[in-house]
Structures are given as structure tokens and as C-alpha cells.
Design a protein around this motif. Sequence first.
Motif, PDB file in Angstrom:
ATOM      1  N   ASP A   1       0.979  -1.285  -0.045  1.00  0.00           N
ATOM      2  CA  ASP A   1      -0.013  -0.039   0.136  1.00  0.00           C
ATOM      3  C   ASP A   1       0.841   1.219  -0.042  1.00  0.00           C
ATOM      4  N   TRP A   2       1.321   1.502  -1.170  1.00  0.00           N
ATOM      5  CA  TRP A   2       2.081   2.738  -1.201  1.00  0.00           C
ATOM      6  C   TRP A   2       1.617   4.105  -0.914  1.00  0.00           C
ATOM      7  N   ASP A   3       2.489   4.887  -0.540  1.00  0.00           N
ATOM      8  CA  ASP A   3       1.952   6.636  -0.323  1.00  0.00           C
ATOM      9  C   ASP A   3       1.976   7.084  -1.657  1.00  0.00           C
ATOM     10  N   ASP A   4       1.355   8.401  -1.766  1.00  0.00           N
ATOM     11  CA  ASP A   4       0.952   9.009  -2.858  1.00  0.00           C
ATOM     12  C   ASP A   4       2.122   9.588  -3.786  1.00  0.00           C
ATOM     13  N   LYS A   5       3.593   9.191  -2.982  1.00  0.00           N
ATOM     14  CA  LYS A   5       4.770   9.507  -3.944  1.00  0.00           C
ATOM     15  C   LYS A   5       5.251   8.269  -3.993  1.00  0.00           C
ATOM     16  N   GLY A   6       4.747   7.120  -4.061  1.00  0.00           N
ATOM     17  CA  GLY A   6       5.341   5.875  -4.480  1.00  0.00           C
ATOM     18  C   GLY A   6       6.232   5.315  -3.455  1.00  0.00           C
ATOM     19  N   ARG A   7       5.878   5.618  -1.989  1.00  0.00           N
ATOM     20  CA  ARG A   7       6.998   5.197  -1.037  1.00  0.00           C
ATOM     21  C   ARG A   7       6.304   4.119  -0.094  1.00  0.00           C
ATOM     22  N   TYR A   8       7.312   3.609   0.662  1.00  0.00           N
ATOM     23  CA  TYR A   8       6.450   2.880   1.866  1.00  0.00           C
ATOM     24  C   TYR A   8       5.955   3.726   2.736  1.00  0.00           C
ATOM     25  N   ARG A   9       4.872   2.970   3.249  1.00  0.00           N
ATOM     26  CA  ARG A   9       4.151   3.716   4.485  1.00  0.00           C
ATOM     27  C   ARG A   9       4.719   2.586   5.751  1.00  0.00           C
ATOM     28  N   ILE A  10       5.454   3.053   6.628  1.00  0.00           N
ATOM     29  CA  ILE A  10       6.033   2.361   7.558  1.00  0.00           C
ATOM     30  C   ILE A  10       5.654   2.809   8.941  1.00  0.00           C
ATOM     31  N   ASP A  11       5.187   1.824   9.833  1.00  0.00           N
ATOM     32  CA  ASP A  11       4.800   2.260  11.318  1.00  0.00           C
ATOM     33  C   ASP A  11       5.896   2.002  12.222  1.00  0.00           C
ATOM     34  N   GLY A  12       5.528   2.214  13.461  1.00  0.00           N
ATOM     35  CA  GLY A  12       6.635   2.320  14.516  1.00  0.00           C
ATOM     36  C   GLY A  12       7.661   1.161  14.632  1.00  0.00           C
ATOM     37  N   ASP A  13       6.903   0.114  14.353  1.00  0.00           N
ATOM     38  CA  ASP A  13       8.029  -1.294  14.317  1.00  0.00           C
ATOM     39  C   ASP A  13       8.650  -1.652  12.824  1.00  0.00           C
ATOM     40  N   TYR A  14       8.720  -0.600  11.967  1.00  0.00           N
ATOM     41  CA  TYR A  14       9.271  -0.740  10.654  1.00  0.00           C
ATOM     42  C   TYR A  14       8.554  -1.793   9.853  1.00  0.00           C
ATOM     43  N   ARG A  15       7.273  -1.761  10.109  1.00  0.00           N
ATOM     44  CA  ARG A  15       6.340  -2.646   9.230  1.00  0.00           C
ATOM     45  C   ARG A  15       5.579  -1.934   8.112  1.00  0.00           C
ATOM     46  N   VAL A  16       5.876  -2.316   6.868  1.00  0.00           N
ATOM     47  CA  VAL A  16       5.349  -1.653   5.771  1.00  0.00           C
ATOM     48  C   VAL A  16       3.636  -2.045   5.441  1.00  0.00           C
TER      49      VAL A  16
ATOM     50  N   LEU B   1       5.739  -7.483   6.333  1.00  0.00           N
ATOM     51  CA  LEU B   1       6.852  -7.150   5.552  1.00  0.00           C
ATOM     52  C   LEU B   1       7.620  -5.982   6.254  1.00  0.00           C
ATOM     53  N   TYR B   2       8.760  -5.906   6.557  1.00  0.00           N
ATOM     54  CA  TYR B   2       9.649  -4.852   7.268  1.00  0.00           C
ATOM     55  C   TYR B   2      10.814  -4.435   6.456  1.00  0.00           C
ATOM     56  N   VAL B   3      11.103  -3.378   6.549  1.00  0.00           N
ATOM     57  CA  VAL B   3      12.176  -2.657   5.812  1.00  0.00           C
ATOM     58  C   VAL B   3      13.148  -1.963   6.731  1.00  0.00           C
ATOM     59  N   GLN B   4      14.358  -2.052   6.241  1.00  0.00           N
ATOM     60  CA  GLN B   4      15.446  -1.266   7.100  1.00  0.00           C
ATOM     61  C   GLN B   4      16.348  -0.264   6.002  1.00  0.00           C
ATOM     62  N   ASN B   5      16.299   0.900   6.621  1.00  0.00           N
ATOM     63  CA  ASN B   5      17.118   1.900   5.778  1.00  0.00           C
ATOM     64  C   ASN B   5      16.345   2.387   4.581  1.00  0.00           C
ATOM     65  N   ALA B   6      15.043   2.195   4.726  1.00  0.00           N
ATOM     66  CA  ALA B   6      14.058   2.890   3.485  1.00  0.00           C
ATOM     67  C   ALA B   6      13.179   3.698   4.147  1.00  0.00           C
ATOM     68  N   GLU B   7      13.196   4.231   5.333  1.00  0.00           N
ATOM     69  CA  GLU B   7      12.335   4.944   6.203  1.00  0.00           C
ATOM     70  C   GLU B   7      12.906   6.479   6.410  1.00  0.00           C
ATOM     71  N   LEU B   8      13.688   6.989   5.714  1.00  0.00           N
ATOM     72  CA  LEU B   8      14.007   8.454   6.124  1.00  0.00           C
ATOM     73  C   LEU B   8      12.814   9.260   5.843  1.00  0.00           C
ATOM     74  N   HIS B   9      11.813   9.140   5.105  1.00  0.00           N
ATOM     75  CA  HIS B   9      10.715  10.032   5.091  1.00  0.00           C
ATOM     76  C   HIS B   9       9.677   9.835   6.139  1.00  0.00           C
ATOM     77  N   THR B  10       9.878   8.548   6.914  1.00  0.00           N
ATOM     78  CA  THR B  10       8.899   8.536   7.930  1.00  0.00           C
ATOM     79  C   THR B  10       9.623   8.647   9.242  1.00  0.00           C
ATOM     80  N   HIS B  11      11.073   8.306   9.391  1.00  0.00           N
ATOM     81  CA  HIS B  11      11.546   8.260  10.605  1.00  0.00           C
ATOM     82  C   HIS B  11      12.583   9.021  10.800  1.00  0.00           C
TER      83      HIS B  11
END
Length: 485
Positions: free
Chosen positions: A385-400, A410-420
Motif C-alpha cells: 500500500d504505497w503512499d501518494d509518492k510511491g514510497r513505503y508507509r512504515i509504522d513504528g515497528d518498521y512494518r510496511v 513485511l519490514y524494511v531497514q534503511n528505507a524510512e528516511l521520509h517516515t523516521h
Amino acid sequence: MTESTPHAHDVHDAHDVHDARDVHDTHDVYDLVGVGIGPFNLSLAALADGAPELRTLFLDAKPAFSWHPGLLMEGTTLQVPFLADLVTMVDPTSPWSYLNYLRHHDRMFPFFFSERFHIPRREYDAYCRWVSDALPSCQFDAQVEQLGWDETDDVFVVAHRAADGTRTRVRARQIVLGVGTNPVVPEPLRPLLADGGHKGRVLHSADYRTHRARLAACDDVTVIGAGQSGAEVALDLLRHQDGDGAGGPYVRWLARTNAFAPMEYSKIGLEHFTPDYIRYFRALPEERREQLVAEQWQLYKGVSEETLAELHDELYERTIGGAEPRAALHPGVAIVAAEVAQDGFLLTCRHTQQDALFEIRTSAIVSATGYAASRPAFLDSALVDWDDKGRYRIDGDYRVALDPRVSGGLYVQNAELHTHGVGAPDLTLGAWRAATILNAVAGRTVLRVPHHAAWTTFGVPRAESGSRSQSDGDSGAVPAAVVRP
């Protein structure tokens, strides 16, 4: 990693991706599969080793661990203290600590006598390789070609291929992407790179060490980028000049920033790399978050004071006796155009403050212009479920955030500059983030992580509770009371 293959919404429909005779299909289900084995996923693998009830597997296309090999020059150091290794910030008792690496290699006494806090970058790479070689969950020579969702069995399916062509599919309840980032170059330079880099004379700093000797033999080298990589490349090229400065390349260092500025490294400033700041940052509106990331470049894109001092010292040496250094530093400069010109290249530049155009002729170009996260080609993008700029939506546990039909995580590492925020690429938070993900995957507290780690109150303070005041950034709630002077 590789080109994507057809979507695997249902694994039974995905069997025709490859001839079944070529595929080893495992039916055991892993609790967690990691894609990519850089420092961040390696941290997660090391910490998960202490939770034997979890079945984990980490895959990487490379034949062995390798961390920024193009910048592993002698004399370069890690920009964070050795305590920011793979595990120590959350579990100093782990057998995978840097200190235990030293003990196993009989280097404890030399390290102690060296009184180092920031370790050689080459040794950090060796330390990570030691961990990855020892962990049975780490599998190299495994190039992931496809990541999809099997709706029948409610599991992710990961298809990977070895260099000898052997193809394997594994299943997992949860996935963590640690595929790293890709080099970024200014748009005007991209055609030159696409044309084969002109025999290694136009390149990103990620490939610098490979072409180091060729660049050192050039008459003139232009380095672009005001960060640590740009500074280290410029310094290394300066050191290839003869003692009197007559031999070796003329070194030109350009940067868009208005100054060659040191990285923020004050004790209070570093509190931006804490869980406290992440919670505060996540609660901000998206527009403000993006503005802050751009403003805070010195927190993660500046140059260490030591490297700037070494550059200054090299230039000082070149001027002894009245000589002019064969080098130039130009801040506040943007590249407007680039083209091949005779035996080298012509750069059209704009001075951003004076709004004036000028040209530079150079024999070679090193673009030390950083890295950016990108969408992996192997990921079935319809699952996310991408955001309107095609980026991951990431919660506090780094879950997409995923499509509702996907029950796995699905979790991500070092792809959350825009959210974290600015801590996303920093090694300081690596172990903390990995422990946060591990706890979420396990559904219990495998490793205790601190809730508060900063003296700074980020945001409007709330009514004091106990000995520590809280900010509304902790929960996003409206302050219970505003403290006024």
C-alpha cells in the motif's frame, strides 16, 4: 537486485516462472526471511541468533559479505564509535560484538593500546564478514528474483537463484528487506555514466577504489559532493600528488552546499539519533518531515572534523615555500550540464549564490553524491500500500502497510528516511531498529529496548511525570499541560 518476474499472488500460479525441473522448492516455513545482508540485516540476523525458537534465513546475491568496497581506503574510519556495532547497543552480552571479534582474532591488547573509539572502516568490514561467515542463517550466492504472496497457505514466497543457475523457492511468514540503497548521480552526468563511464573516468564514488590508480594518473580530477565520501576521495587524490605537488592529479572539489561543513557531532546534537527523536519525527505532518530532512543535512551528510582537518593540512603542506596547491575547493556550485570535450569533459556549472554560470574542463569526474532507497525489482508491488509518492508507509515497528489480503508482515531497514528521520541510514540506531523488528516478528520482547534515551525534549513538553518530562511526540497526543516560563 535483478529484473522482476511475474507476480506470485498465488504460488500455484507462479510455478511456471521457471521450469519445475530447475527449481528446488522447500516446503518448510521460516518465521523470517531477510533479503539483503548488509550491516542492518546482519544485525537482525545476529540478534535473532539469540532467539533459537525463531527459524530465520537471510539471503544475499554477493558471494560473501562486502560493505562499500569502493571506499575501503587505508586510514578511513567509521563515523560512529565501535559500540555502534551489530549488537552492543541493545545486547552487549551477545557473542557477535566487535569486542568479541577482537578477542577471537587476538587483537584485544593492540586495540586497547591504540585507544580508538572510531575504528578503521576496513576492520568494520572484516568484523561484519566474521559474523556473516559464522551465522548459519546467512546464505550468500542467493540472488532474489521474486517475492510474492501465497494466498492459499498465507505465506510469502521468495524465489532465489545461485550463480550456477540453481533456483530455490522458500516460504516465510514474515519478510524484512535490507537491500540497501543505490548510488545517485546528478542528472547531467547520467549520460556519461551510461556510456560506459569512459573507461573509468566518470564514476560514482562507490566504485572509486576500483579505478583509484587510473584516476591518480589523470591530469585533473573533479570530485562532486560535500559529504564524507567526497572529502575522502579528494583527500586520497591529494595524497597521490608528489611531495612538492608537481606530480599527481590536480584535485577540484565541488559541492552544492554553501560550505564544506563538518558533521554535527555534539553530544546533545547526537540525540537526534535516538528512539525519542524518531517518535517525535513520526508524529509530525508529512510536509514538515520532508522539510526537516532537507534542513538537517549536517546530521547525516556532513564531513568529519578530522577529515576536514587532514585536507587542510595537506593543502598547507603544499604551500610551504610559497607554492600554490594543485587543488581548488568550490562550495555553492551546481552542475548544469556535462559533455565530452577532447580528451576529457566539460562541465557547465552555476554558482548558486551569485547565480552565475561558468565552465570547468577536467580529465575525470567522481560523483560522491550519495545514495537513495529504491523499490526492489523483485518485489510484487501490488502487495504494498504505497503512499501518494510511491514510497513505503512504515509504522513504528518498521512494518510496511500492505494489501489487506496479506496477513504476513513485511519490514524494511534503511528505507524510512521520509517516515523516521535522519537516523534511518545511521549505524548508531542499527541494533535498536533490528531489535524492534525482532520483537515485532517474535510477538514478544526478545530484547528490551529503551523507551527514552535522550535528555532533549523534542516538541512541546507535557505535564511532568516522575523525573522525566515527556513530549507530545511520544504518542502524538495533545499536551496535558504547557509549561510556560
